[in-house]
Design an enzyme around this catalytic site. Structure first.
Site, PDB file in Angstrom:
ATOM      1  N   GLY A  20     -53.450  72.529  83.542  1.00  0.00           N
ATOM      2  CA  GLY A  20     -52.396  72.498  83.459  1.00  0.00           C
ATOM      3  C   GLY A  20     -51.853  73.366  82.364  1.00  0.00           C
ATOM      4  N   GLU A  21     -50.463  73.848  82.175  1.00  0.00           N
ATOM      5  CA  GLU A  21     -50.134  74.555  81.193  1.00  0.00           C
ATOM      6  C   GLU A  21     -48.541  74.704  81.347  1.00  0.00           C
ATOM      7  OE1 GLU A  21     -51.136  78.898  79.198  1.00  0.00           O
ATOM      8  OE2 GLU A  21     -52.116  78.270  81.237  1.00  0.00           O
ATOM      9  N   THR A  23     -45.005  75.269  78.268  1.00  0.00           N
ATOM     10  CA  THR A  23     -44.543  75.961  77.032  1.00  0.00           C
ATOM     11  C   THR A  23     -45.195  75.803  75.638  1.00  0.00           C
ATOM     12  OG1 THR A  23     -42.284  75.888  78.204  1.00  0.00           O
ATOM     13  CG2 THR A  23     -42.229  77.035  75.884  1.00  0.00           C
ATOM     14  N   PHE A  24     -45.280  74.510  75.385  1.00  0.00           N
ATOM     15  CA  PHE A  24     -45.733  74.024  74.178  1.00  0.00           C
ATOM     16  C   PHE A  24     -47.329  73.459  74.329  1.00  0.00           C
ATOM     17  CE2 PHE A  24     -41.287  74.061  73.477  1.00  0.00           C
ATOM     18  CZ  PHE A  24     -41.192  74.895  72.547  1.00  0.00           C
ATOM     19  N   LYS A  26     -51.130  72.986  76.603  1.00  0.00           N
ATOM     20  CA  LYS A  26     -52.025  73.448  77.581  1.00  0.00           C
ATOM     21  C   LYS A  26     -53.032  71.984  77.965  1.00  0.00           C
ATOM     22  CE  LYS A  26     -53.885  77.593  77.689  1.00  0.00           C
ATOM     23  NZ  LYS A  26     -54.654  78.600  77.478  1.00  0.00           N
ATOM     24  N   VAL A  27     -53.350  71.659  79.182  1.00  0.00           N
ATOM     25  CA  VAL A  27     -54.051  70.524  79.457  1.00  0.00           C
ATOM     26  C   VAL A  27     -55.441  71.027  79.924  1.00  0.00           C
ATOM     27  CG1 VAL A  27     -54.225  68.266  80.725  1.00  0.00           C
ATOM     28  CG2 VAL A  27     -52.015  69.223  80.094  1.00  0.00           C
ATOM     29  N   LYS A  42     -54.498  67.147  76.124  1.00  0.00           N
ATOM     30  CA  LYS A  42     -53.328  67.932  75.998  1.00  0.00           C
ATOM     31  C   LYS A  42     -53.558  68.623  74.760  1.00  0.00           C
ATOM     32  CE  LYS A  42     -48.372  67.293  76.644  1.00  0.00           C
ATOM     33  NZ  LYS A  42     -47.493  66.194  76.865  1.00  0.00           N
ATOM     34  N   ASP A 136     -37.163  60.337  82.716  1.00  0.00           N
ATOM     35  CA  ASP A 136     -37.482  61.597  83.645  1.00  0.00           C
ATOM     36  C   ASP A 136     -38.428  61.070  84.787  1.00  0.00           C
ATOM     37  OD1 ASP A 136     -37.168  64.125  84.283  1.00  0.00           O
ATOM     38  OD2 ASP A 136     -38.824  64.968  83.117  1.00  0.00           O
TER      39      ASP A 136
END
Length: 438
Positions: A20-21, A23-24, A26-27, A42, A136
């Protein structure tokens, strides 16, 4: 030939592919080298976090997840930091997003939707009991584990009760528009618990209908529909399901159904099983350590090289039957390269070759899983140089190539005879053994 692999380690974790990726962050998939347990890490860039003044938000996200220990919420195992990065080690789930299930299969039967909704309410009610409001909630933030159990994730927009203003309300408008409660859009302050319940109502509608209750390409029209709770339940829903959705999507937060009332609802209670788990107190020591710019708190981050992987075709092409030219010296008929296989770990093979070569008068130069052995004494054709490389054929099987790089071929053959005697506990099959089995 495949290139040597580089394995990255962060503390006790072997870090793998990106899953996963953002803006701030990357997983990446990772594995605990001590237990073999898969995890998701993360990874955040400290410089970006500080540049965009996100340190407090990250600290809040970590603190929030430390508070939550529930079977239907993604678990945070630990947090670490290096000089340049922050690592948040999370539970790894393999079932994908609940959103994908809806996209791929459409609306759910009421029994299936009820199961996920019950788990969602269990999780959200627990979060609220700990003073945490998600803010959210949407199907994209609801993951599924291998057994199909729901896991609430992504507390990046969550609020702790200490962020509540003097009027007892939250004042930050956030979340995804289609799932946001009308009072959040009004910007007059809102109760985090009732706002989350509205989002739960939208999620239940989507599970049962297969589409959103409030949707419009024009954002102002969308806000108007949400504020007026302007939606229509599809005709295939049961009366009990329609009634619960209507009570969840009440535009007046003071009249909206509460958690205790949901737990007593006739539709909700069918087959209901409360979550059973051991509640453990969180430890905040590592949270503070992450933001301390001191090396004593930094985790070791390093890269480990792995042997080049070799597939079946490459292995066959190196066999004597298909590649005669490289294996014999035309003038003398002696081998100038040979191979053997070993079930020993690659690091151990390299170490054993080095230990065997040095007493034979060879200087050893290592480059990950390649070695160059140089005889300090000049021979008939100068100094004998031998190149070796370890290849990975399978997870527990390596092939080792030993070839003459420089010098006399006869001297190379004598060297190999001496080397192989010293490596008897390493060698599984020699090249001759492999040929005999064909």
């Amino acid at each position: 030939m495949s290139r040597p692999q580089v394995k990255r380690r962060v503390g006790k974790y072997e870090v793998g592919r990106t899953i996963g990726e953002g803006t701030f962050a990357k997983v990446r998939f990772a594995r605990d080298s001590e237990t073999g347990q898969p995890v998701a890490i993360k990874i955040l860039d400290k410089e970006k976090v500080l540049k965009h003044k996100m340190a407090e938000q990250i600290r809040r996200e970590i603190s929030t997840m430390k508070l939550i220990k529930h079977p239907n919420v993604i678990q945070l195992h630990e947090v670490m930091a290096s000089k340049t990065k922050i690592f948040i080690v999370l539970e790894y789930v393999t079932g994908g997003e609940l959103f994908d299930k809806i996209v791929n299969h459409g609306r759910m039967r009421e029994d299936e939707a009820r199961k996920y909704f019950q788990q969602l309410i269990n999780a959200v009610d627990y979060c609220h009991s700990r003073g945490v409001f998600h803010r959210d909630l949407k199907p994209e933030n609801l993951l599924l584990d291998a057994a199909g159990n729901l896991k609430v994730s992504d507390f990046g927009l969550s609020a702790l009760s200490k962020q509540v203003g003097e009027d007892g309300l939250l004042h930050t408008a956030c979340g995804t528009p289609n799932y946001v409660a009308p009072e959040v859009l009004d910007d007059q302050g809102y109760d985090g618990a009732t706002a989350d319940l509205w989002s739960c109502g939208v999620i239940l509608f989507v599970l049962l209908a297969g589409y959103l209750p409030f949707d419009d390409t024009n954002i102002m029209n969308l806000y108007r529909k949400i504020s007026a709770a302007e939606f229509t339940c599809p005709p295939w829903l049961s009366f009990e399901a329609m009634k619960l959705i209507t009570r969840l999507l009440d535009p007046n937060p003071l009249k909206r159904i509460t958690f205790p009332e949901i737990l007593e609802d006739k539709w909700f209670r069918k087959g209901y099983k409360p979550a059973v788990f051991d509640e453990k107190e969180g430890n905040w020591d590592d949270v503070d350590a992450v933001f301390k710019d001191s090396e004593e708190y930094h985790v070791m981050e390093k890269k480990e090289h792995q042997p080049a992987a070799m597939n079946a075709f490459e292995l066959i092409s190196m066999s004597r039957g298909l590649n005669l030219g490289n294996l014999f010296d035309g003038e003398q008929g002696y081998k100038r390269e040979t191979r053997f296989t070993s079930k020993c770990p690659a690091n151990e093979i390299i170490k054993k070759i080095e230990q065997a070569a040095k007493p034979l008068g060879f200087d050893v130069h290592k480059n990950n899983y390649k070695m160059r052995l140089e005889n300090l004494k000049a021979g008939r054709k100068g100094n004998l140089n031998v190149a070796t490389e370890v290849f990975q054929v399978a997870p527990s099987l390596h092939m080792i190539e030993v070839r003459k790089a420089k010098g006399d071929t006869l001297e190379f053959n004598k060297f190999y005879e001496n080397l192989s005697t010293c490596l008897q506990d390493v060698v599984w099959k020699t090249e001759e053994d492999m040929q005999e089995t064909k």
